[in-house]
Write a protein that holds these residues in place. Structure first.
Motif, short mmCIF file in Angstrom:
data_model
loop_
_atom_site.label_atom_id
_atom_site.label_comp_id
_atom_site.label_asym_id
_atom_site.label_seq_id
_atom_site.Cartn_x
_atom_site.Cartn_y
_atom_site.Cartn_z
N MET A 155 -48.22 39.14 33.19
CA MET A 155 -47.91 37.53 32.70
C MET A 155 -47.56 37.51 31.30
O MET A 155 -47.46 38.59 30.47
N THR A 156 -46.86 36.49 30.94
CA THR A 156 -46.36 36.17 29.58
C THR A 156 -46.51 34.69 29.46
O THR A 156 -46.81 33.90 30.36
N TYR A 157 -46.60 34.28 28.09
CA TYR A 157 -46.78 33.13 27.68
C TYR A 157 -45.99 32.61 26.53
O TYR A 157 -45.52 33.50 25.68
N PHE A 166 -46.72 23.90 26.88
CA PHE A 166 -46.45 25.56 27.06
C PHE A 166 -46.08 26.08 28.32
O PHE A 166 -45.78 25.15 29.27
N THR A 167 -45.76 27.15 28.42
CA THR A 167 -45.26 27.69 29.63
C THR A 167 -45.85 29.21 30.07
O THR A 167 -45.90 29.73 29.08
N ASP A 168 -46.03 29.11 31.14
CA ASP A 168 -46.69 30.33 31.68
C ASP A 168 -45.65 30.98 32.85
O ASP A 168 -45.06 30.22 33.37
N ALA A 169 -45.83 32.66 32.69
CA ALA A 169 -44.81 33.17 33.68
C ALA A 169 -45.71 34.30 34.24
O ALA A 169 -46.41 34.81 33.56
N LYS A 170 -45.63 34.44 35.59
CA LYS A 170 -46.29 35.51 36.19
C LYS A 170 -45.32 36.35 37.05
O LYS A 170 -44.69 35.83 38.03
N PRO A 198 -45.14 40.57 51.99
CA PRO A 198 -45.02 40.82 50.37
C PRO A 198 -43.72 40.85 49.61
O PRO A 198 -42.81 41.44 50.25
N VAL A 199 -43.61 40.09 48.69
CA VAL A 199 -42.28 40.23 48.20
C VAL A 199 -42.50 40.20 46.47
O VAL A 199 -43.61 39.95 46.07
N GLU A 200 -41.67 40.64 45.82
CA GLU A 200 -41.68 40.64 44.27
C GLU A 200 -41.14 39.52 43.78
O GLU A 200 -39.72 39.18 44.03
N LYS A 201 -41.86 38.58 43.15
CA LYS A 201 -41.19 37.55 42.63
C LYS A 201 -41.69 37.11 41.21
O LYS A 201 -42.90 37.60 40.80
N MET A 202 -41.16 36.18 40.32
CA MET A 202 -41.51 35.65 39.23
C MET A 202 -41.82 34.27 39.45
O MET A 202 -41.01 33.34 39.97
N GLU A 203 -42.84 33.66 39.25
CA GLU A 203 -43.03 32.32 39.12
C GLU A 203 -43.58 31.88 37.63
O GLU A 203 -44.38 32.36 36.91
N MET A 204 -42.93 30.62 37.31
CA MET A 204 -43.09 30.15 35.80
C MET A 204 -43.21 28.81 35.86
O MET A 204 -42.85 27.99 36.86
N THR A 205 -44.22 28.36 35.40
CA THR A 205 -44.68 27.08 35.12
C THR A 205 -44.62 26.36 33.62
O THR A 205 -45.06 27.04 32.80
N THR A 206 -43.86 25.00 33.60
CA THR A 206 -43.88 24.68 32.41
C THR A 206 -44.70 23.38 32.28
O THR A 206 -44.54 22.30 33.20
N TYR A 207 -45.54 23.07 31.23
CA TYR A 207 -46.22 21.93 31.23
C TYR A 207 -45.90 21.03 30.09
O TYR A 207 -45.78 21.57 29.03
#
Length: 447
Positions: A155-157, A166-170, A198-207
């Motif tokens: 994770m990153t922030y 803020f924004t979260d990325a997983k 199963p897949v390798e992916k990036m999920e990002m959410t911005t509030y």
């Protein structure tokens, strides 16, 4: 007399004269004994116990004593090697991702990573605001750009940007450290449609701020406080509420089934988008406003790595209370990770990633629609609220009915306790008559 007894028992002299029998002599070794002796198994001589000093193991043990260990040890070495290799490979892949995307994040945000304290969660911000969440002193951690949540999740922030709280990325990676589980997941997804591969992916959410800077930003000076209050009054970061998404057709059905917010939209193809992409929107005007040439090029560049881009204000799960229907505006992006572990492997997905980081500015400046469009979108939310209110009223009415029946039953039981057997019989007969008349009235009304 003597003659009489002698006639009964005979002459005792016959017994007295008989000689004593002599025992038969037994030979020391008869043929039977020799045969029996030869049939016995021959016992092996006992292994002598060797007493040596405690460290002279080789004198009291042999390789045959370690056959079981020799079979188990190779399997243990292979398992440990795969576990270490899998964790290191996942960490290298995560580091390659942050190396490719950190420049973009640091360019757009003032703070990237976890600098000395735990990043606030969505629940923390919604409960106490971003100011109190950032002021919390718990969960101190060293400064780092990427945090390992588990062997397969990183994770990153990021925070400190206009129009964004803020924004979260997983990052979700393969379970390389556990090949048996990984193979089983692939097999189950191949056999059963309900199991996703199963897949390798990036999920990002911005509030986004949505005009709530005053509640979410901690001012460090009076001048900054005045600036934040002025910006909050101007509502420069606010935009209309709606649900809109561009999704890959392979995940479109799964997203509609899993997410409540996307169930409010209608699906349409768009002539400017690739054939494998579709638009899920509440209004055609929203689509025409958000579909830009930059977005089209970014989606085409990402190709099959693109999964979805969602702008929403509704919850993921179906709301059960009116409080759940309150707008919580956010943006979501999901991308498949490339098979390579170098930072250059992300060149095709960087355009859509950079576009996503700047999307809140576009929403704040352009996502203000005609009153007719806003009214249509608001009517959908009002209808959902009416359904929740109706369901809540029906549930409360059912609870009141049950409580009333319970009280009536208690009064009836208390009344029957003071009656005799004959009085109870008459009371029950009257109850049956009243119930019969009530049922007759119901039948006549239906007729």
């Amino acid at each position: 007399m003597t003659a009489y007894l002698k006639g009964l028992f005979g002459d005792f002299a016959d017994f007295a004269g008989a000689p004593d029998p002599s025992p038969a002599s037994i030979s020391p070794l008869t043929p039977l004994a020799a045969t029996a002796q030869g049939a016995l198994p021959t016992a092996s001589p006992a292994k002598p116990i060797v007493y040596t000093k405690w460290y002279r193991v080789w004198e009291r043990a042999s390789p045959s004593d370690f056959y079981s260990e020799a079979v188990i040890l190779p399997f243990m070495i292979v398992i440990i090697f795969l576990h270490v290799w899998g964790r290191r490979t996942n960490k290298a892949k995560a580091n390659a991702w942050i190396a490719a995307h950190a420049p973009s994040l640091q360019k757009e945000y003032a703070l990237v990573g976890f600098s000395g304290q735990r990043a606030p969660t969505v629940e923390d911000v919604q409960a106490s605001g971003l100011a109190k969440s950032l002021a919390s002193d718990d969960a101190e951690i060293p400064e780092e750009l990427l945090k390992e949540k588990s062997a397969q999740e990183y994770m990153t922030y990021a925070t400190g940007r206009q129009n964004v709280a803020f924004t979260d990325a997983k990052l979700t990676l393969f379970k390389r450290y556990n090949p048996a589980t990984l193979i089983l997941e692939f097999l189950l997804s191949f056999i059963f449609d309900s199991f996703r591969p199963p897949v390798e992916k990036m999920e990002m959410t911005t509030y986004t701020f949505d005009g709530r800077e005053k509640d979410l930003v901690p001012p460090k000076s009076q001048e900054q406080k005045d600036s934040i209050e002025a910006q909050a009054k101007s509502k420069s970061s606010a935009y209309d509420q709606f649900v809109w998404a561009v999704v890959h057709k392979e995940v479109m059905k799964a997203l509609r089934d899993d997410r409540y917010d996307l169930s409010l939209t209608s699906t349409r193809e768009h002539a400017k988008l690739p054939a494998w992409a579709a638009v899920m929107s509440e209004s055609a005007e929203v689509t025409e406003t958000l579909i830009t040439q930059g977005l089209i090029k970014a989606i085409e560049s990402a190709g099959d790595a693109f999964e979805y881009l969602i702008v929403t204000d509704q919850p993921l799960d179906k709301p059960q209370t009116l409080d759940d229907t309150k707008p919580r505006k956010r943006l979501s992006l999901s991308l498949h990770l490339p098979s390579g572990s170098s930072s250059t492997a992300y060149s095709s997905t960087l355009p859509i990633f950079n576009y996503f980081l700047r999307l809140p500015d576009q929403l704040a400046s352009q996502a203000h629609f005609r009153p007719e469009v806003a009214r249509k979108i608001r009517n959908v939310r009002d209808e959902e609220q009416r359904k929740i209110t109706k369901a809540s009223d029906e549930e409360q009415a059912e609870d009141r009915r049950k409580e009333s029946e319970k009280k009536k039953k208690e009064l009836r039981d208390n009344k029957m306790r003071g009656m005799s057997a004959e009085e109870q019989r008459k009371f029950l007969e009257k109850e049956r008559e009243r119930e019969g008349k009530r049922n007759e009235k119901k039948m006549s009304r239906k007729a």
